[in-house]
Design a protein around this motif. Structure first.
Motif: not given
Length: 215
Positions: A50-54, A134-139, A144-153
């Motif tokens: 989840g958010r912050f990797g929790r 990576s540090e880049h990816d962890s941004r 919060l993660p989503g049910i849908t998102g920009w990459s989903q569409i």
């Protein structure tokens, strides 16, 4: 911007509650179908970052055989340890329809109601995947993660990680309530399209190889 983010949190929970009430009959039908088709459990619960990797327990309607993860590992169905297969033999009859219509994601409305997810955001990765960021990816864990998102569409499982992470980071940098509404509208238009053909993600395969070499 802070007011918009507070509005997003409030709207997420209000819409999640309203949808859960409205969709109760649909939940009952899907639960009955899964039980008749492949038995228990009805839900698939697996830790996600989840958010912050929790870690949090993300909910889905079960679309695969109960021991699908173990079968995938022991039979080495894919070089990508986190990947899906085209016409995956582990997917049940009911699961194929649920995946094609994205109805398997509906239980995540409960995750939204609990504040673990948003309606719109980067899709939550497995905890094992996030541990290799990576540090880049962890941004992408800044929201919060989503049910849908920009990459989903814009490709879903048909795009590899480097493209997906850039799409997720673009969303985070350009976020607005209006953008979320655009994504929700685009998601609704995709509900009954054919299920995308997943690809083996070269980044996941390489990360798994490096993890094996370190053990």
């Amino acid at each position: 911007m802070r007011i918009q983010r507070l509005a997003k949190q409030l709207l997420d929970r209000i819409l999640a509650l309203v949808l859960l009430v409205i969709l109760t009959p649909l939940f009952a039908v899907v639960i009955a179908w899964i039980l008749a088709d492949s038995g228990r459990p009805v839900f698939f619960v697996y830790p996600r970052a989840g958010r912050f990797g929790r870690p949090f327990p993300m909910l889905k309607f079960r679309t695969m055989i109960p021991d699908a993860i173990e079968v995938g590992r022991t039979q080495k169905l894919s070089e990508d340890p986190f990947g899906l297969l085209h016409e995956d033999p582990r997917v049940t009859r009911s699961g194929r329809f649920l995946r094609r219509t994205s109805l398997d994601e509906l239980p995540q409305l409960l995750n939204v109601l609990r504040g673990e997810m948003s309606l719109v955001g980067p899709r939550p990765d497995l905890v094992e995947q996030a541990s290799h960021y990576s540090e880049h990816d962890s941004r992408r864990l800044d929201v919060l993660p989503g049910i849908t998102g920009w990459s989903q569409i814009h490709g879903r499982d048909e795009i590899e990680w480097p493209e997906r992470i850039e799409q997720d980071l673009w969303y985070i940098a350009h976020w607005s309530l209006w953008l979320d509404l655009r994504i929700l509208a685009a998601t609704a238009r995709q509900l009954f399209r054919d299920e995308p053909t997943p690809i083996e993600d070269a980044v996941n395969i390489e990360r798994a190889r490096q993890a094996r070499e370190r053990t």
